[in-house]
Write a protein that holds these residues in place. Sequence first.
Motif, mmCIF file in Angstrom:
data_model
loop_
_atom_site.group_PDB
_atom_site.id
_atom_site.type_symbol
_atom_site.label_atom_id
_atom_site.label_comp_id
_atom_site.label_asym_id
_atom_site.label_seq_id
_atom_site.Cartn_x
_atom_site.Cartn_y
_atom_site.Cartn_z
ATOM 1 N N GLU A 40 84.564 -29.640 33.574
ATOM 2 C CA GLU A 40 85.884 -30.256 33.602
ATOM 3 C C GLU A 40 85.847 -31.623 32.945
ATOM 4 O O GLU A 40 85.054 -32.492 33.308
ATOM 5 N N LEU A 41 86.703 -31.799 31.929
ATOM 6 C CA LEU A 41 86.821 -33.085 31.254
ATOM 7 C C LEU A 41 87.614 -34.051 32.134
ATOM 8 O O LEU A 41 88.594 -33.665 32.777
ATOM 9 N N LEU A 42 87.175 -35.299 32.182
ATOM 10 C CA LEU A 42 87.831 -36.346 32.980
ATOM 11 C C LEU A 42 87.770 -36.006 34.470
ATOM 12 O O LEU A 42 86.803 -35.383 34.917
ATOM 13 N N THR A 43 88.784 -36.364 35.207
ATOM 14 C CA THR A 43 88.821 -36.102 36.647
ATOM 15 C C THR A 43 89.961 -35.135 36.966
ATOM 16 O O THR A 43 90.852 -34.921 36.127
ATOM 17 N N PRO A 44 89.943 -34.502 38.146
ATOM 18 C CA PRO A 44 90.883 -33.407 38.436
ATOM 19 C C PRO A 44 92.363 -33.718 38.232
ATOM 20 O O PRO A 44 93.143 -32.815 37.912
ATOM 21 N N GLU A 45 92.776 -34.976 38.401
ATOM 22 C CA GLU A 45 94.212 -35.264 38.293
ATOM 23 C C GLU A 45 94.705 -35.266 36.842
ATOM 24 O O GLU A 45 95.908 -35.192 36.596
ATOM 25 N N TRP A 46 93.761 -35.312 35.886
ATOM 26 C CA TRP A 46 94.174 -35.404 34.481
ATOM 27 C C TRP A 46 94.295 -34.020 33.862
ATOM 28 O O TRP A 46 93.424 -33.551 33.146
ATOM 29 N N THR A 47 95.415 -33.383 34.156
ATOM 30 C CA THR A 47 95.739 -32.095 33.550
ATOM 31 C C THR A 47 96.345 -32.337 32.170
ATOM 32 O O THR A 47 96.626 -33.483 31.783
ATOM 33 N N LEU A 91 82.427 -41.621 25.394
ATOM 34 C CA LEU A 91 81.567 -42.794 25.280
ATOM 35 C C LEU A 91 80.609 -42.569 24.116
ATOM 36 O O LEU A 91 79.831 -41.604 24.113
ATOM 37 N N LEU A 92 80.682 -43.437 23.110
ATOM 38 C CA LEU A 92 79.763 -43.373 21.975
ATOM 39 C C LEU A 92 78.597 -44.307 22.270
ATOM 40 O O LEU A 92 78.737 -45.525 22.258
ATOM 41 N N LYS A 93 77.435 -43.702 22.563
ATOM 42 C CA LYS A 93 76.261 -44.491 22.919
ATOM 43 C C LYS A 93 75.707 -45.211 21.693
ATOM 44 O O LYS A 93 75.971 -44.844 20.558
ATOM 45 N N LYS A 94 74.909 -46.237 21.947
ATOM 46 C CA LYS A 94 74.353 -47.010 20.834
ATOM 47 C C LYS A 94 73.372 -46.187 19.998
ATOM 48 O O LYS A 94 73.063 -46.549 18.866
ATOM 49 N N THR A 117 83.424 -37.486 32.660
ATOM 50 C CA THR A 117 83.697 -36.497 33.699
ATOM 51 C C THR A 117 83.595 -37.189 35.044
ATOM 52 O O THR A 117 83.360 -38.410 35.114
ATOM 53 N N GLU A 118 83.722 -36.422 36.112
ATOM 54 C CA GLU A 118 83.557 -37.002 37.453
ATOM 55 C C GLU A 118 82.156 -37.556 37.661
ATOM 56 O O GLU A 118 81.949 -38.441 38.488
ATOM 57 N N LEU A 119 81.176 -37.024 36.919
ATOM 58 C CA LEU A 119 79.784 -37.414 37.113
ATOM 59 C C LEU A 119 79.324 -38.521 36.170
ATOM 60 O O LEU A 119 78.160 -38.905 36.184
ATOM 61 N N GLY A 120 80.197 -39.068 35.379
ATOM 62 C CA GLY A 120 79.755 -40.120 34.477
ATOM 63 C C GLY A 120 80.427 -40.000 33.122
ATOM 64 O O GLY A 120 81.474 -39.360 33.011
ATOM 65 N N PRO A 121 79.837 -40.614 32.119
ATOM 66 C CA PRO A 121 78.548 -41.313 32.046
ATOM 67 C C PRO A 121 78.629 -42.760 32.539
ATOM 68 O O PRO A 121 79.706 -43.225 32.935
ATOM 69 N N LYS A 122 77.497 -43.433 32.469
ATOM 70 C CA LYS A 122 77.446 -44.836 32.858
ATOM 71 C C LYS A 122 77.327 -45.694 31.605
ATOM 72 O O LYS A 122 76.270 -45.760 30.981
#
Length: 593
Positions: free
Chosen positions: A516-523, A564-567, A575-580
């Motif tokens: 699931e992309l983003l969090t549940p409320e973002w349909t 998130l574009l990492k360095k 997602t709900e699990l991240g990233p950081k």
Amino acid sequence: MGEQTLLCLAGIIVFGALAQWLAWLLRIPAILFLLGTGLAAGPGLGLLNPDELFGQLLLPAISLGVAVILFEGGLSLQFRELRGVRGVLIRLLSIGVVLTMVGVAVSVHYAIGLDWPLAFALGAILTVTGPTVVGPLLRDIRLSGRVNSLLRWEGIVIDPLGALLAAMVVLVIRSGSRGVSVFHVLGDLAGTLLVGGAIGLVAAALLVMVMRRYWAPDRLHSPLTLAVVVGVYALGSQMFAEAGLVAVTVLGVALANQSLVQIKHIIEFKETLVVILLSGLFIILGARIHPEEVVNLGVSGLLFVALLVLVVRPVAIAASTIGTELTFRERAFLAGMAPRGVVAVAIASVFASELVAAEIPNAHQLLSATVLSVIGTVLVYGLLGGRWARLLKLVDPNPQGILFVGASQWVRRLAKAISDTGVVVTLIDTDRQNVSAARMLGLTIVHGSALSEHLIEELDISRLKRLVATTPNVELNALVCQRYSEFFGRGEVYHLSAGPESGRHITVAPEQRGRELLTPEWTYSAIAHRYGENGEVRATKLTSEFTFGDWVAMNGEVALPVFLLKKDSSLIPFTELGPKPSAGDTIIALYTA
């Protein structure tokens, strides 16, 4: 004895699965861990003795396992993949096979000192190029296009041919002073190909008839197919040596290229079964190896492997592809990819046992040289194949591309912002207005259904790493994730939330979804309502002074971070699990205007 047998059988399955998992984690060919496990359990610790465990069932069981593996390989071959390169394949399977057999024979004769008859037997065995190793390597390298198709077709079709050639050479060796006429050998060769092909085609027609006329429920299709594979192999083998291997390969290819019934459920079952079979076969075959015989080959053995990699394969490819439409880089990659696998070891194990029983001097060296060639080629091609492909610029060195299914207004803005960072972006949509609008932005977009087989075939996914399904249709998003998980893996297919669901209102079962992309409320509706008409996309780089916490405090009410574009240039969805996020990373977010 019963408890010991149970422990051995359980150990083969358990450690086989663990070896496959460890190989996936470390991105190292599984064959090395599986052979290592067999060597450790067998000659190393003395815990596994396949000859005692299985007795007279051992060699027939190995043969049946190889038959199922070849059938599953045939199921993955589509004739349409060979458009423009069918002639190259024919030359690989003729000129390439002959030159490989002769090259291996000459190399092993002068490097190791194997007698000419046994040298040619080994040459026939090592014409096979290990589809069970080539397939995973190509997936890890992410190679696509005609070179990918050629290597897979060569690896699978050449297996029964190599077994057949080896059987013919062994027939000549066992005949000894009694001799055997050329017509006898050619007759057996033609009979094997004709009988095996005919049995495979007839069996495929019968299976298609059973499934098309609904004479069996879907739940019985896979076990019935397995029964047919085993029966076809046994029948063919009784009529001509190795005709069974030809029959199961033809059966698989015929089923894969018919359009009357769907066989996806059969393919999925066979893929799972083959992973288990491969694990068991490699461990069992590894446990039968005598390490001292392989080690005794010493420098001569290493020289043989070097000749196999640096001379035999390049010469065979150069002769087979000269004057073709393949580019130099494609020909160079073909020349640098020919690992041997379980089929070679299984064939060598069977024929070596037969020749040892016939009291042929030094016949045991067939298996030793084969094992050494398997370990050597897997190490070389497994560790260097990806680097070779990147050096030849046939693959993206760090694929981070995204495939968006759905190209509505806010998706186009997001795709444009990602594309501007240098990440490859491709969109798919059935709406002509969305397609036109995306092209006006300079985006790469395909007009059509993401579930269309024709579209999937034409899609170049070599530079793509993940899929994001962003259509308003929850069920379609789930289907798309299911379909493309075989290309990207289930960990890299994402879809928008379906919103709060419970009981009979659950639209898609959890096991049928992607991540699931983003969090549940973002349909889809929630995003389109807030960011669709007047929203915009911004990319913000974080520093040690301006952290993610600062960004949230400043933009939390008006922005939605999506990627998130990492360095290190990797692109990670939120997602709900991240990233950081950390300093040096770039947040790509939707903003309200």
